[in-house]
Design a protein around this motif. Structure first.
Motif, PDB file in Angstrom:
ATOM      1  N   PRO A   1      15.232  17.036  -3.074  1.00 37.89           N
ATOM      2  CA  PRO A   1      13.968  16.901  -2.218  1.00 37.89           C
ATOM      3  C   PRO A   1      14.351  16.783  -0.783  1.00 37.89           C
ATOM      4  N   ALA A   2      13.698  17.329   0.061  1.00 38.00           N
ATOM      5  CA  ALA A   2      14.126  17.341   1.482  1.00 38.00           C
ATOM      6  C   ALA A   2      14.092  15.765   1.916  1.00 38.00           C
ATOM      7  N   ARG A   3      15.273  15.549   2.709  1.00 32.80           N
ATOM      8  CA  ARG A   3      15.264  14.109   3.152  1.00 32.80           C
ATOM      9  C   ARG A   3      14.696  14.170   4.384  1.00 32.80           C
ATOM     10  N   GLU A   4      13.911  12.694   4.710  1.00 31.82           N
ATOM     11  CA  GLU A   4      13.194  12.742   5.978  1.00 31.82           C
ATOM     12  C   GLU A   4      13.920  12.261   7.046  1.00 31.82           C
ATOM     13  N   GLY A   5      13.675  12.144   8.186  1.00 36.27           N
ATOM     14  CA  GLY A   5      14.446  12.096   9.373  1.00 36.27           C
ATOM     15  C   GLY A   5      15.317  10.709   9.588  1.00 36.27           C
ATOM     16  N   LEU A   6      14.672   9.684   8.914  1.00 37.02           N
ATOM     17  CA  LEU A   6      15.293   8.539   8.908  1.00 37.02           C
ATOM     18  C   LEU A   6      16.898   8.704   8.293  1.00 37.02           C
ATOM     19  N   LEU A   7      16.825   9.177   6.925  1.00 40.14           N
ATOM     20  CA  LEU A   7      17.854   9.312   6.187  1.00 40.14           C
ATOM     21  C   LEU A   7      18.943  10.208   6.953  1.00 40.14           C
TER      22      LEU A   7
END
Length: 214
Positions: free
Chosen positions: A16-22
């Motif tokens: 799954p796409a990783r959000e900006g924080l990760l």
């Protein structure tokens, strides 16, 4: 990386796409050469928490909290809690800030302690224990960890293939002799534990997965 970098990148594309924080944490870890798990390993950890319905989770080696985010995301679904420890106060403080940004800090207890000093003092058992700390100490952790795993609980250890150098006949710099030897001994001793079922998964830098018999 035990297998080709291109394969690791391909596996990441399936996640799954990783959000900006990760992604921010990944950039910081790369820039400052802070060892963190790969995204594939992080996703695996979150999945393991959910699949085992782990409520009590122990992490040995917090760094800046990258793997802690994945563990806490799993705990958010199971109603669990993560207890994470690291002896580097600066990195632990940064991990706390990242977990706050992720909205997960309320699920995590942070402890600034040496694992070899802390583990003998723990009295409760855990449904999942994740080890990603000093590689030369893995064998020392093993005797301290096994009594802390609940029946049916799981141990996950990262970097156990150590760039593939644990394979007999591998060529590597002599300065790594001790760590490679310790990792080989860790895997051998883990595989021989009568109360555990063990498998080693060759992704990331190698994952050891062990389940304690009920």
């Amino acid at each position: 990386m035990f297998y080709p970098f291109e394969l690791e990148r391909y596996l990441e594309e399936l996640l799954p796409a990783r959000e900006g924080l990760l992604q921010e944490m990944e950039g910081v870890a790369l820039e400052e050469t802070i060892p963190v798990v790969t995204p594939a390993v992080g996703h695996f950890l979150e999945l393991m928490v959910k699949m085992t319905d782990a409520k009590r989770i122990l992490e040995i080696g917090t760094a800046i909290g990258y793997s802690t985010v994945y563990l806490a995301r799993g705990a958010a679904e199971t109603g669990g809690r993560v207890y994470t420890l690291d002896m580097n106060r600066g990195r632990l403080n940064r991990a706390e800030e990242y977990l706050k940004k992720a909205g997960l800090a309320h699920l995590v207890d942070f402890s600034c302690e040496n694992a070899l000093h802390c583990l003998p003092k723990l009295t409760e058992t855990y449904d999942l224990i994740f080890v990603d700390a000093a590689k030369g100490e893995y064998l020392d952790y093993l005797d301290l960890i096994t009594p802390l795993i609940s029946p049916g609980g799981v141990l996950v250890a990262d970097n156990v293939l150590f760039r593939g150098w644990v394979v007999p006949g591998s060529v590597f710099d002599q300065k790594y002799d001790r760590m490679v030897g310790c990792m080989r001994d860790f895997l051998q001793n883990l595989a021989c534990l009568p109360e555990f079922e063990v498998s080693v998964l060759p992704f990331g830098d190698g994952i050891a997965l062990a389940r304690k018999n009920k």
